[in-house]
Design a protein around this motif. Sequence first.
Motif, mmCIF file in Angstrom:
data_model
loop_
_atom_site.group_PDB
_atom_site.id
_atom_site.type_symbol
_atom_site.label_atom_id
_atom_site.label_comp_id
_atom_site.label_asym_id
_atom_site.label_seq_id
_atom_site.Cartn_x
_atom_site.Cartn_y
_atom_site.Cartn_z
ATOM 1 N N ALA A 281 51.303 -27.778 33.041
ATOM 2 C CA ALA A 281 52.657 -28.195 32.668
ATOM 3 C C ALA A 281 53.689 -27.338 33.376
ATOM 4 O O ALA A 281 53.465 -26.147 33.639
ATOM 5 C CB ALA A 281 52.843 -28.095 31.155
ATOM 6 N N GLY A 282 54.828 -27.956 33.697
ATOM 7 C CA GLY A 282 55.876 -27.216 34.378
ATOM 8 C C GLY A 282 57.239 -27.803 34.112
ATOM 9 O O GLY A 282 57.394 -28.733 33.308
ATOM 10 N N THR A 283 58.227 -27.265 34.770
ATOM 11 C CA THR A 283 59.598 -27.757 34.615
ATOM 12 C C THR A 283 59.678 -29.194 35.118
ATOM 13 O O THR A 283 58.888 -29.622 35.977
ATOM 14 C CB THR A 283 60.570 -26.881 35.418
ATOM 15 O OG1 THR A 283 60.203 -26.914 36.803
ATOM 16 C CG2 THR A 283 60.534 -25.443 34.920
ATOM 17 N N SER A 284 60.626 -29.931 34.607
ATOM 18 C CA SER A 284 60.741 -31.349 34.974
ATOM 19 C C SER A 284 60.962 -31.527 36.469
ATOM 20 O O SER A 284 60.369 -32.418 37.097
ATOM 21 C CB SER A 284 61.872 -32.013 34.179
ATOM 22 O OG SER A 284 63.101 -31.332 34.387
ATOM 23 N N SER A 285 61.789 -30.671 37.085
ATOM 24 C CA SER A 285 62.050 -30.796 38.521
ATOM 25 C C SER A 285 60.807 -30.447 39.333
ATOM 26 O O SER A 285 60.485 -31.120 40.324
ATOM 27 C CB SER A 285 63.221 -29.900 38.925
ATOM 28 O OG SER A 285 62.938 -28.538 38.645
ATOM 29 N N GLY A 286 60.086 -29.405 38.912
ATOM 30 C CA GLY A 286 58.884 -29.005 39.636
ATOM 31 C C GLY A 286 57.798 -30.063 39.579
ATOM 32 O O GLY A 286 57.172 -30.391 40.594
ATOM 33 N N ILE A 287 57.550 -30.605 38.382
ATOM 34 C CA ILE A 287 56.530 -31.648 38.228
ATOM 35 C C ILE A 287 56.939 -32.906 38.996
ATOM 36 O O ILE A 287 56.099 -33.566 39.639
ATOM 37 C CB ILE A 287 56.288 -31.961 36.748
ATOM 38 C CG1 ILE A 287 55.673 -30.744 36.034
ATOM 39 C CG2 ILE A 287 55.388 -33.179 36.583
ATOM 40 C CD1 ILE A 287 54.321 -30.328 36.531
ATOM 41 N N ALA A 288 58.219 -33.237 38.967
ATOM 42 C CA ALA A 288 58.700 -34.407 39.712
ATOM 43 C C ALA A 288 58.458 -34.232 41.209
ATOM 44 O O ALA A 288 58.063 -35.178 41.904
ATOM 45 C CB ALA A 288 60.180 -34.632 39.431
ATOM 46 N N ASN A 289 58.683 -33.024 41.713
ATOM 47 C CA ASN A 289 58.446 -32.765 43.137
ATOM 48 C C ASN A 289 56.966 -32.911 43.491
ATOM 49 O O ASN A 289 56.618 -33.449 44.555
ATOM 50 C CB ASN A 289 58.929 -31.370 43.504
ATOM 51 C CG ASN A 289 60.442 -31.247 43.519
ATOM 52 O OD1 ASN A 289 61.155 -32.247 43.592
ATOM 53 N ND2 ASN A 289 60.939 -30.026 43.434
ATOM 54 N N ILE A 290 56.101 -32.432 42.623
ATOM 55 C CA ILE A 290 54.653 -32.550 42.874
ATOM 56 C C ILE A 290 54.234 -34.016 42.845
ATOM 57 O O ILE A 290 53.488 -34.483 43.731
ATOM 58 C CB ILE A 290 53.857 -31.739 41.833
ATOM 59 C CG1 ILE A 290 54.102 -30.247 42.023
ATOM 60 C CG2 ILE A 290 52.371 -32.053 41.926
ATOM 61 C CD1 ILE A 290 53.483 -29.374 40.946
ATOM 62 N N GLN A 291 54.706 -34.749 41.857
ATOM 63 C CA GLN A 291 54.347 -36.164 41.761
ATOM 64 C C GLN A 291 54.836 -36.943 42.970
ATOM 65 O O GLN A 291 54.157 -37.852 43.474
ATOM 66 C CB GLN A 291 54.898 -36.750 40.462
ATOM 67 C CG GLN A 291 54.196 -36.209 39.221
ATOM 68 C CD GLN A 291 54.844 -36.660 37.919
ATOM 69 O OE1 GLN A 291 55.996 -37.079 37.905
ATOM 70 N NE2 GLN A 291 54.099 -36.563 36.828
ATOM 71 N N SER A 292 56.000 -36.586 43.461
ATOM 72 C CA SER A 292 56.515 -37.245 44.657
ATOM 73 C C SER A 292 55.644 -36.928 45.868
ATOM 74 O O SER A 292 55.359 -37.806 46.700
ATOM 75 C CB SER A 292 57.960 -36.796 44.915
ATOM 76 O OG SER A 292 58.457 -37.329 46.120
ATOM 77 N N ALA A 293 55.191 -35.682 45.946
ATOM 78 C CA ALA A 293 54.377 -35.258 47.087
ATOM 79 C C ALA A 293 53.021 -35.948 47.128
ATOM 80 O O ALA A 293 52.430 -36.108 48.209
ATOM 81 C CB ALA A 293 54.193 -33.745 47.059
#
Length: 378
Positions: A281-293
């Motif tokens: 689990a992580g911050t919303s922006s960090g997880i969003a960046n990973i999912q985008s990648a």
Amino acid sequence: MKWLLLLLGLVVLSECMVKVPLRKVKPLRDRLREDGKLKEFLEKYNVDPATKYYPSMYAQVSNEPMTNYMDMQYCGTVSIGTPPQQFNVQFDTGSSNFWVPSVYCNSYACSNHNKFNPSSSSTFQSTGQSMSAGYGTGSMTGVFAYDTLQVGSLSISNQIFGVAYTEANFFYQMPFDGILGLAYPSLAADRATPVFDNMWSQGLLSQDLFSVYLSEQGDSGSVVTFGGYDTSYFSGTMNWIPLSSESYWQITVESVTMNGNVVACNGGCQAIVDTGTSLLAGTSSGIANIQSAIGAYQNSNGEVSVNCNSMGSLPDIVFTINGVQYPVPASAYINQNYCTTYLQSTPAGFWILGDVFMRGYYTVFDRAGNYVGLAPIA
């Protein structure tokens, strides 16, 4: 004794010398032996002079086996009371209280779990003090009490724990009866002394630390080791990371990268190492960046999925901690059967390195030096 010596001195110096006959007193051990109470006394008071000078002789390392429930929870068996009553508990480094359901609990969640019966334990002592504990998935309420706790080969006397009267419905689905918290005392409700702190203060452990190995789904061997760690579980060097806070097992992450690009924690962020969280689990922006990648999308069930054909080429998520890189491969953060992710955003403001991360790294929780030790699984 001082008054007796003074009196004897006065008698000796007196002009009228009086001989005072002294009655010979039989040694305590002999009197107890004649009364048939010597064994009971020694067992009750543990009369062993060596404990005064060599307490470490009686300390030990104790392994507590854990069962892996579908990569979601890791649980082991403990016993409470006299005679012992058995419970399946989750060993949780993300909390500090210990509690189990009681026979007084009428919540739906208690209906399919083992329940503690205070009246069946001769060593049970209730405090009458209410308690409550909240988790990301539910909460419980009850009262504090004291009793003997058996964890692995360790017997902890007068352990404070929660006797649950109510539980959130979520716990009905869980394979464990209760939770045994292994974080710092500052997190405990009403500063109740955590189990590990009592293990150490009662001289039961050879070292002020514990370690965790989490197996993959389908594999046995998961274990929490109290009082030491086992070098056979890891390869390479154990890296020691200083804690940034002594509440959770909290550390500083310098960056999170994928393919050499920073996707989160640019400039540093905080993370906790938590056996009680199955996901990463992580911050919303960090997880969003990973999912985008990784090209993730939301499927019809509301789950975050990836293209099953792309799983073999997805990059590692790399955490740089205290100058060392800790990669988490796609095989760890993607459910290989359903092509869904084990990633989740949290409003907490810090990252949670849960079981997804820990299955790749043998972890030591060092209370003596306030460190987390990480080394790749062997």
